[in-house]
Design an enzyme around this catalytic site. Structure first.
Site, mmCIF file in Angstrom:
data_model
loop_
_atom_site.group_PDB
_atom_site.id
_atom_site.type_symbol
_atom_site.label_atom_id
_atom_site.label_comp_id
_atom_site.label_asym_id
_atom_site.label_seq_id
_atom_site.Cartn_x
_atom_site.Cartn_y
_atom_site.Cartn_z
ATOM 1 N N ASP A 21 73.499 15.605 45.470
ATOM 2 C CA ASP A 21 72.677 16.735 46.157
ATOM 3 C C ASP A 21 73.732 17.882 46.853
ATOM 4 O O ASP A 21 74.429 18.284 45.939
ATOM 5 C CB ASP A 21 71.988 15.992 47.247
ATOM 6 C CG ASP A 21 70.740 16.706 47.778
ATOM 7 O OD1 ASP A 21 70.910 17.848 47.840
ATOM 8 O OD2 ASP A 21 69.677 16.152 47.986
ATOM 9 N N GLU A 53 59.413 19.066 34.717
ATOM 10 C CA GLU A 53 60.746 18.866 33.860
ATOM 11 C C GLU A 53 61.468 19.757 33.324
ATOM 12 O O GLU A 53 62.624 19.639 32.642
ATOM 13 C CB GLU A 53 60.448 17.551 33.353
ATOM 14 C CG GLU A 53 60.343 15.999 33.699
ATOM 15 C CD GLU A 53 61.343 15.723 34.648
ATOM 16 O OE1 GLU A 53 62.377 15.852 34.326
ATOM 17 O OE2 GLU A 53 60.911 15.453 35.866
ATOM 18 N N ARG A 79 60.587 26.947 43.714
ATOM 19 C CA ARG A 79 60.999 27.341 44.941
ATOM 20 C C ARG A 79 62.501 27.624 45.174
ATOM 21 O O ARG A 79 63.130 26.907 44.384
ATOM 22 C CB ARG A 79 60.211 26.756 46.056
ATOM 23 C CG ARG A 79 61.038 25.260 46.239
ATOM 24 C CD ARG A 79 60.886 24.665 47.630
ATOM 25 N NE ARG A 79 61.204 23.028 47.775
ATOM 26 C CZ ARG A 79 62.317 22.973 48.226
ATOM 27 N NH1 ARG A 79 63.454 23.868 48.302
ATOM 28 N NH2 ARG A 79 62.796 21.578 48.178
ATOM 29 N N ASN A 122 66.047 26.788 46.709
ATOM 30 C CA ASN A 122 66.660 25.797 47.121
ATOM 31 C C ASN A 122 67.899 25.843 47.954
ATOM 32 O O ASN A 122 68.094 26.664 49.006
ATOM 33 C CB ASN A 122 66.721 24.775 46.037
ATOM 34 C CG ASN A 122 66.929 22.959 46.470
ATOM 35 O OD1 ASN A 122 66.360 22.687 47.479
ATOM 36 N ND2 ASN A 122 67.684 22.470 45.932
ATOM 37 N N ASN A 151 71.520 22.854 42.995
ATOM 38 C CA ASN A 151 71.985 22.340 44.206
ATOM 39 C C ASN A 151 73.496 22.357 44.697
ATOM 40 O O ASN A 151 73.995 23.347 44.019
ATOM 41 C CB ASN A 151 71.285 20.869 44.117
ATOM 42 C CG ASN A 151 70.847 20.364 45.331
ATOM 43 O OD1 ASN A 151 70.959 20.723 46.452
ATOM 44 N ND2 ASN A 151 69.897 19.401 45.163
ATOM 45 N N GLU A 189 68.417 19.400 55.559
ATOM 46 C CA GLU A 189 69.414 20.190 54.434
ATOM 47 C C GLU A 189 70.247 21.269 55.087
ATOM 48 O O GLU A 189 70.204 21.605 56.085
ATOM 49 C CB GLU A 189 68.479 20.609 53.311
ATOM 50 C CG GLU A 189 68.320 19.773 52.043
ATOM 51 C CD GLU A 189 69.431 19.629 51.314
ATOM 52 O OE1 GLU A 189 70.667 20.238 51.100
ATOM 53 O OE2 GLU A 189 69.319 18.909 50.244
#
Length: 292
Positions: free
Chosen positions: A201, A125, A104, A106, A151, A21
């Protein structure tokens, strides 16, 4: 209607990462920094030599940005930290969302003014993830709430628009961005992919304002024009593209990180190079990665 890219794709590093990533190009060293989230690693890849070094940072690491000579700022599971790229020393300095154990940190990036933006993700969710802005004076600001997986983010070349992805919602949002105050307003849907079987993403933005988004579970990177229309689809030999960035001395090479996490044996056989780092030369310039 978009066209399928004919760009020649290269597998530049057989990394077999679990969750590659967050790639950024460091123009001072001509290297790509990228992370392998679940393996707790920050990688430094030199395209000229093909050499890849990594630092074990001892925790989940979601995002990085350069922060001066020989230093990166990182988003660990529940902390911001600095990494000394000469010694490998990790120095945590700010705790975020420790009261939300299912969350967490990201994806994240620096804006053109040097402020570090970092989002969180929740494992349930429930939309209880957030977006933060960490300023150079040490202040932390909540910029958006009610997200599921914060993201792919970035800024338009004129610094008037901010983009943010919520992956499970299959949407990329656009906001008005005030470059002086760092505030974002007027959220609207920029791209809606709820009709697709894959998820947006990480993303990067080129000098013409096009958005290049890696499609998790989609075997591709899609390029959208500034109006949100798909204009190009780059097919990949792997199922889980995760993010992308422009690099090279002319910022015309698109580097793409990928993942292998969660794939079955059958899926790995179809997607053998999952977790590797890919690149292809484009005919357009990217924007530089900004430093903290």
């Amino acid at each position: 209607m978009s066209q399928i890219s004919q760009y020649p794709l290269q597998n530049v590093l057989e990394a077999r990462a679990r969750l590659g990533e967050g790639p950024i190009w460091d123009s001072t060293r001509n290297v790509i920094y990228w992370v392998d989230i679940h393996n707790h690693r920050v990688h430094q890849f030199n395209p000229a030599t093909g050499k890849d070094l990594f630092f074990d940072v001892g925790d989940v690491v979601g995002a990085i940005a350069t922060a001066g000579k020989d230093r990166l700022i990182m988003a660990l599971r529940h902390h911001l930290a600095f990494l000394n790229t000469q010694t490998g020393k990790v120095t945590p300095f700010l705790e975020i969302e420790a009261n939300l154990p299912e969350n967490r940190l990201n994806d994240g990036k620096c804006d053109p003014q040097g402020r570090f933006w970092i989002g969180s993700m929740c494992s349930s969710e429930k939309p209880q993830a957030n977006l933060y802005r960490y300023d150079r004076d040490g202040s932390l600001h909540v910029m958006e709430t009610g997200l599921t997986i914060s993201n792919g983010l970035g800024w338009s070349p004129d610094q008037k628009t901010f983009y943010l992805t919520d992956s499970p919602k299959q949407k990329i949002y656009a906001y008005d961005f005030n470059s002086v105050t760092g505030n974002i307003t007027n959220r609207r849907i920029f791209v809606d992919l709820t009709h697709e079987s894959f998820y947006p993403d990480g993303l990067t933005i080129d000098s013409q304002g096009n958005i290049w988004s890696a499609m998790w579970d989609g075997w591709c990177v899609i390029r959208f024009n500034p109006k949100g229309k798909e204009i190009l689809r780059i097919k990949l030999p792997v199922q889980l593209p995760t993010s992308c960035t422009f690099g090279g001395e002319d910022l015309q090479t698109l580097y793409i990180t990928t993942a292998s996490v969660g794939l079955s044996q059958g899926e790995i056989e179809k997607s053998f190079y999952s977790g590797d780092l890919f690149a292809f030369k484009t005919d357009i310039n990217g924007l530089p990665a900004y430093t903290f």
